[in-house]
Design an enzyme around this catalytic site. Structure first.
Site, PDB file in Angstrom:
ATOM      1  CE  LYS A  82      -3.306   2.919   0.139  1.00 14.39           C
ATOM      2  NZ  LYS A  82      -4.268   3.147   1.212  1.00 14.39           N
TER       3      LYS A  82
ATOM      4  CE  LYS B 246      -2.356   8.819   6.929  1.00 14.98           C
ATOM      5  NZ  LYS B 246      -2.086   7.404   6.554  1.00 14.98           N
TER       6      LYS B 246
END
Length: 299
Positions: A175, A243
């Site tokens: 991911k 992030k």
């Protein structure tokens, strides 16, 4: 009958819960916005007032929150409100769908196993529309006994469920690599559109040509449509890529692996965040470019 609960009815979670319900499952839900959870139950399902209540009622708990800190609070509480882990039955499964540091995911699996719980490392991709239609992608890693219980629910929520390993971490690594590309593609799309605007090219014409040419990407086609519409409603916010690209760089830094494009894209999102666009759609990264007039959308 195996019961499933879902925590976090945001842009992705609400669609995933709807996909579970559409597949015939009785879905238990929790959201910090009580009214959102109640609204979901109007078409079937059960809303819980507490995480502990949901944990006790379910064999499989799917968490769709923003980050590792929120996942920790969901599981173990926030100091004032208990989480779901303490009330979950031994042998039940926690499915973690956030984008997190792979090492944190590995540690979480060990922590849950010590409590007699099973774990699926299962970050997701595809956006809200694919979540709602059950067509998103899940990048998973788990022990076989966790898959055995959770797999019917994973298949109900996603068109593609990739099994990438038999213990936590591999799903999160894949991911993060996906997010490397997603972030770089958004930043590159914004740069290309900004150059076109600077050079006086008609923005709609540029979009039409690029989306039918070799330079196109899914992110250009999707995000630059937001720019053309002047709609920066946050489907995925600038700070999400502050992030996520930060996680990309952290992972690479640990093995001293250079990522020059990721570093530049991260700085672009950091600049947009600091400039006041943190909560806007990630396409707002285009706003960092000077001397251009952005499309104003339809009056």
């Amino acid at each position: 009958m195996t019961t499933v609960g879902l925590i976090g009815l945001g842009a992705m979670g609400s669609g995933m819960a709807a996909s579970l319900r559409r597949a015939g499952h009785s879905v238990q839900v929790f959201d910090v916005r009580r009214e959102v959870a109640e609204a979901f139950t109007h078409a079937g399902g059960t809303a819980h007032d507490t995480l502990a209540s949901l944990g006790a009622a379910c064999d499989v708990v799917v968490s769709v929150v923003v980050n590792a800190a929120q996942t920790e609070a969901v599981l173990f509480g926030d100091g004032t409100t208990p989480g779901c882990a303490a009330s979950m039955k031994p042998g039940s499964v926690f499915v973690m769908c956030s984008t997190v540091d792979p090492n944190w995911s590995v540690a979480l699996e060990a922590r849950l196993e010590a409590m007699g719980l099973r774990y699926v490392d299962a970050p997701i991709s595809g956006g809200a529309a694919k979540a709602a239609s059950g067509q998103m992608t899940m990048m998973t890693a788990a022990k076989p006994e966790a898959y055995a219980l959770a797999e019917p629910f994973l298949n109900a929520m996603a068109a593609k469920v990739y099994k990438l390993g038999d213990s936590a971490g591999a799903g999160s690594k894949v991911k993060i690599i996906n997010q490397l590309l997603a972030g770089v593609h958004i930043a590159a799309a914004a740069e290309a559109m900004a150059l076109g605007l600077r050079e006086g090219v008609d923005a709609a014409a540029l979009y039409e040509v690029i989306t039918n040419s070799a330079g196109n990407s899914w992110m250009f086609e999707n995000r630059m449509a937001h720019v053309l519409a002047a709609d920066y409603t946050p489907l995925s916010a600038v700070d999400i890529f502050v992030k996520d690209l930060g996680l990309v760089l952290d992972m690479a830094r640990a093995s001293k692996f250079p990522l020059p494009l990721s570093s530049t894209a991260h700085q672009m999102f950091m600049q947009a965040s600091t400039a006041g666009f943190a909560k806007e759609d990630d396409s707002a990264v285009i706003k960092i470019f000077p001397g251009i007039e952005l499309p104003k959308g339809k009056a």
